[in-house]
Write a protein that holds these residues in place. Structure first.
Motif, PDB file in Angstrom:
ATOM      1  N   UNK A 192     -15.784   0.048  -2.415  1.00  0.00           N
ATOM      2  CA  UNK A 192     -14.706   0.650  -3.187  1.00  0.00           C
ATOM      3  C   UNK A 192     -15.110   1.033  -4.593  1.00  0.00           C
ATOM      4  N   UNK A 193     -16.252   0.524  -5.058  1.00  0.00           N
ATOM      5  CA  UNK A 193     -16.718   0.880  -6.401  1.00  0.00           C
ATOM      6  C   UNK A 193     -17.264   2.298  -6.448  1.00  0.00           C
ATOM      7  N   UNK A 194     -17.642   2.827  -5.302  1.00  0.00           N
ATOM      8  CA  UNK A 194     -18.255   4.162  -5.283  1.00  0.00           C
ATOM      9  C   UNK A 194     -17.495   5.156  -4.422  1.00  0.00           C
ATOM     10  N   UNK A 195     -16.799   4.685  -3.391  1.00  0.00           N
ATOM     11  CA  UNK A 195     -16.043   5.580  -2.523  1.00  0.00           C
ATOM     12  C   UNK A 195     -14.550   5.491  -2.838  1.00  0.00           C
ATOM     13  N   UNK A 196     -13.843   6.599  -2.632  1.00  0.00           N
ATOM     14  CA  UNK A 196     -12.394   6.551  -2.643  1.00  0.00           C
ATOM     15  C   UNK A 196     -11.944   5.828  -1.379  1.00  0.00           C
ATOM     16  N   UNK A 197     -10.957   4.954  -1.519  1.00  0.00           N
ATOM     17  CA  UNK A 197     -10.417   4.247  -0.359  1.00  0.00           C
ATOM     18  C   UNK A 197      -8.924   4.520  -0.310  1.00  0.00           C
ATOM     19  N   UNK A 198      -8.474   5.197   0.725  1.00  0.00           N
ATOM     20  CA  UNK A 198      -7.069   5.548   0.839  1.00  0.00           C
ATOM     21  C   UNK A 198      -6.603   5.536   2.279  1.00  0.00           C
ATOM     22  N   UNK A 199      -7.028   4.531   3.039  1.00  0.00           N
ATOM     23  CA  UNK A 199      -6.634   4.452   4.437  1.00  0.00           C
ATOM     24  C   UNK A 199      -5.115   4.491   4.544  1.00  0.00           C
ATOM     25  N   UNK A 200      -4.606   5.215   5.534  1.00  0.00           N
ATOM     26  CA  UNK A 200      -3.161   5.344   5.714  1.00  0.00           C
ATOM     27  C   UNK A 200      -2.500   3.973   5.771  1.00  0.00           C
ATOM     28  N   UNK A 201      -1.456   3.780   4.955  1.00  0.00           N
ATOM     29  CA  UNK A 201      -0.722   2.527   4.950  1.00  0.00           C
ATOM     30  C   UNK A 201      -1.295   1.457   4.055  1.00  0.00           C
ATOM     31  N   UNK A 202      -2.361   1.766   3.312  1.00  0.00           N
ATOM     32  CA  UNK A 202      -2.985   0.748   2.461  1.00  0.00           C
ATOM     33  C   UNK A 202      -2.661   1.002   0.990  1.00  0.00           C
ATOM     34  N   UNK A 203      -2.768  -0.061   0.197  1.00  0.00           N
ATOM     35  CA  UNK A 203      -2.585   0.035  -1.246  1.00  0.00           C
ATOM     36  C   UNK A 203      -3.319  -1.142  -1.880  1.00  0.00           C
ATOM     37  N   UNK A 204      -3.621  -1.018  -3.156  1.00  0.00           N
ATOM     38  CA  UNK A 204      -4.307  -2.091  -3.877  1.00  0.00           C
ATOM     39  C   UNK A 204      -3.274  -2.873  -4.678  1.00  0.00           C
ATOM     40  N   UNK A 205      -3.224  -4.183  -4.447  1.00  0.00           N
ATOM     41  CA  UNK A 205      -2.296  -5.066  -5.150  1.00  0.00           C
ATOM     42  C   UNK A 205      -3.086  -6.220  -5.755  1.00  0.00           C
ATOM     43  N   UNK A 206      -3.017  -6.364  -7.063  1.00  0.00           N
ATOM     44  CA  UNK A 206      -3.728  -7.453  -7.715  1.00  0.00           C
ATOM     45  C   UNK A 206      -5.215  -7.430  -7.454  1.00  0.00           C
ATOM     46  N   UNK A 207      -5.809  -6.227  -7.343  1.00  0.00           N
ATOM     47  CA  UNK A 207      -7.236  -6.096  -7.107  1.00  0.00           C
ATOM     48  C   UNK A 207      -7.643  -6.276  -5.657  1.00  0.00           C
ATOM     49  N   UNK A 208      -6.669  -6.405  -4.759  1.00  0.00           N
ATOM     50  CA  UNK A 208      -6.954  -6.608  -3.342  1.00  0.00           C
ATOM     51  C   UNK A 208      -6.408  -5.436  -2.536  1.00  0.00           C
ATOM     52  N   UNK A 209      -7.248  -4.871  -1.686  1.00  0.00           N
ATOM     53  CA  UNK A 209      -6.773  -3.832  -0.774  1.00  0.00           C
ATOM     54  C   UNK A 209      -5.908  -4.494   0.285  1.00  0.00           C
ATOM     55  N   UNK A 210      -4.694  -3.986   0.463  1.00  0.00           N
ATOM     56  CA  UNK A 210      -3.751  -4.596   1.403  1.00  0.00           C
ATOM     57  C   UNK A 210      -3.215  -3.542   2.359  1.00  0.00           C
ATOM     58  N   UNK A 211      -3.161  -3.870   3.627  1.00  0.00           N
ATOM     59  CA  UNK A 211      -2.579  -2.975   4.618  1.00  0.00           C
ATOM     60  C   UNK A 211      -1.948  -3.812   5.717  1.00  0.00           C
ATOM     61  N   UNK A 212      -0.916  -3.251   6.314  1.00  0.00           N
ATOM     62  CA  UNK A 212      -0.240  -3.934   7.420  1.00  0.00           C
ATOM     63  C   UNK A 212       0.270  -2.881   8.384  1.00  0.00           C
ATOM     64  N   UNK A 213       0.199  -3.199   9.680  1.00  0.00           N
ATOM     65  CA  UNK A 213       0.792  -2.313  10.675  1.00  0.00           C
ATOM     66  C   UNK A 213       1.198  -3.141  11.877  1.00  0.00           C
ATOM     67  N   UNK A 214       2.390  -2.836  12.408  1.00  0.00           N
ATOM     68  CA  UNK A 214       2.853  -3.617  13.559  1.00  0.00           C
ATOM     69  C   UNK A 214       2.458  -2.981  14.892  1.00  0.00           C
ATOM     70  N   UNK A 215       1.992  -1.732  14.863  1.00  0.00           N
ATOM     71  CA  UNK A 215       1.514  -1.026  16.061  1.00  0.00           C
ATOM     72  C   UNK A 215       2.591  -0.934  17.143  1.00  0.00           C
ATOM     73  N   UNK A 216       3.828  -0.816  16.704  1.00  0.00           N
ATOM     74  CA  UNK A 216       4.931  -0.655  17.654  1.00  0.00           C
ATOM     75  C   UNK A 216       4.708   0.613  18.476  1.00  0.00           C
ATOM     76  N   UNK A 217       4.908   0.501  19.751  1.00  0.00           N
ATOM     77  CA  UNK A 217       4.757   1.658  20.630  1.00  0.00           C
ATOM     78  C   UNK A 217       3.369   1.843  21.195  1.00  0.00           C
ATOM     79  N   UNK A 218       2.374   1.103  20.691  1.00  0.00           N
ATOM     80  CA  UNK A 218       1.018   1.223  21.247  1.00  0.00           C
ATOM     81  C   UNK A 218       0.994   0.624  22.650  1.00  0.00           C
ATOM     82  N   UNK A 219       0.197   1.177  23.563  1.00  0.00           N
ATOM     83  CA  UNK A 219       0.126   0.627  24.928  1.00  0.00           C
ATOM     84  C   UNK A 219      -0.213  -0.860  24.919  1.00  0.00           C
ATOM     85  N   UNK A 220       0.484  -1.623  25.757  1.00  0.00           N
ATOM     86  CA  UNK A 220       0.269  -3.069  25.809  1.00  0.00           C
ATOM     87  C   UNK A 220      -1.168  -3.409  26.178  1.00  0.00           C
ATOM     88  N   UNK A 221      -1.807  -2.547  26.955  1.00  0.00           N
ATOM     89  CA  UNK A 221      -3.179  -2.814  27.402  1.00  0.00           C
ATOM     90  C   UNK A 221      -4.149  -2.896  26.232  1.00  0.00           C
TER      91      UNK A 221
END
Length: 278
Positions: A192-221
């Protein structure tokens, strides 16, 4: 005796005026070179018919400029780029084959396309343009390869009804999970010191990259469960958890822990310390 003439100050010398035509031609040459290296369809047309191939539609000056290109070398460089994107190499990191094994298999099952064929479509896409194997460049900081590939899966017309990969249009949740794991691991190595980091659904909080996803609707398999992704230099945490717990962790990381019950706040603080994120 005659005296030597006084030197003319450098800032008073006439400055040649750049020729806009030369600058425009140079830009067109660079654009074509980029297409030849990264777009297999363009490269194939060039190899089969040279710069005058009608599918290329080049102006006469570019036909002349590219008349002596070694097509064997061009084909070799194109294959090497694809090989590094799939198998890993300098700047690309582990490569798509190691980062997205399940996603590539799901695409193959839905479309019959091999990893090499998928990579060729990715390399020719607009999303790949954001990736640069040299983190700092004249174009700014590029994005990590896994993030760019997830954007390709999520945004490229190739996954639309008329696209070559349309049969795998529903694979985005799996691509997101594998990309999020790879991005978190990369951030832990200080990418992260050299690349832009902007993965969908992520944000930086208190110096920590944070992301969460529940994956609702994804195939159970696929076995995707609600997952938290937390990363900071030297630390990477990926694991199941609820949105409520993730929100509470973010509250602590951003200094809003007083909004929580004292026992909850203390428990989360302890958990973050155990993970090395406090």
């Amino acid at each position: 005796m005659p005296r030597d003439p006084l030197p003319v100050p450098r800032d008073s010398l006439p400055v040649p005026t750049p020729d806009p035509a030369d600058a425009g031609r140079h830009e067109r040459i660079l654009r074509l070179l980029d297409r030849l290296l990264h777009d297999k369809a363009v490269r194939t047309a060039f190899i089969e018919g040279g710069p005058s191939h009608p599918e290329l539609g080049l102006d006469a000056d570019l036909v002349t400029a590219f008349a002596r290109v070694d097509v064997r070398e061009l084909a070799l460089v194109g294959r090497n780029i694809r090989s590094e994107v799939v198998g890993g190499g300098t700047g690309t990191g582990p490569g798509l084959g190691r980062i997205f094994p399940r996603t590539l298999e799901a695409i193959r099952e839905g479309t019959g396309r091999t990893p090499n064929e998928i990579a060729e479509l990715f390399i020719a896409s607009a999303q790949f343009q954001d990736f640069r194997d040299v983190p700092f460049s004249c174009a700014g900081r590029g994005r990590l390869l896994p993030e760019c590939f997830h954007r390709f899966v999520a945004q490229s017309p190739q996954f639309g009804p008329a696209g070559a990969l349309g049969g795998a249009a529903g694979v985005e949740p799996l691509a997101h999970h594998e990309a999020a794991v790879a991005v978190a691991q990369a951030v832990a190595t200080a990418a992260g010191a050299t690349f832009e980091v902007g993965l969908a659904g992520s944000a930086v909080h208190g110096g920590t990259l944070c992301a969460f996803r529940d994956y609702a609707g994804a195939p159970a398999a696929w076995g995707l469960v609600p997952t938290m992704y937390l990363a900071a230099p030297g630390r990477c945490v990926v694991g199941g958890g609820s949105r409520a717990v993730f929100g509470a962790l973010v509250a602590v990381l951003t200094g809003r822990g007083d909004e929580l019950a004292p026992a909850v706040r203390e428990s989360l603080e302890k958990r973050l310390r155990t993970w090395g994120l406090r």
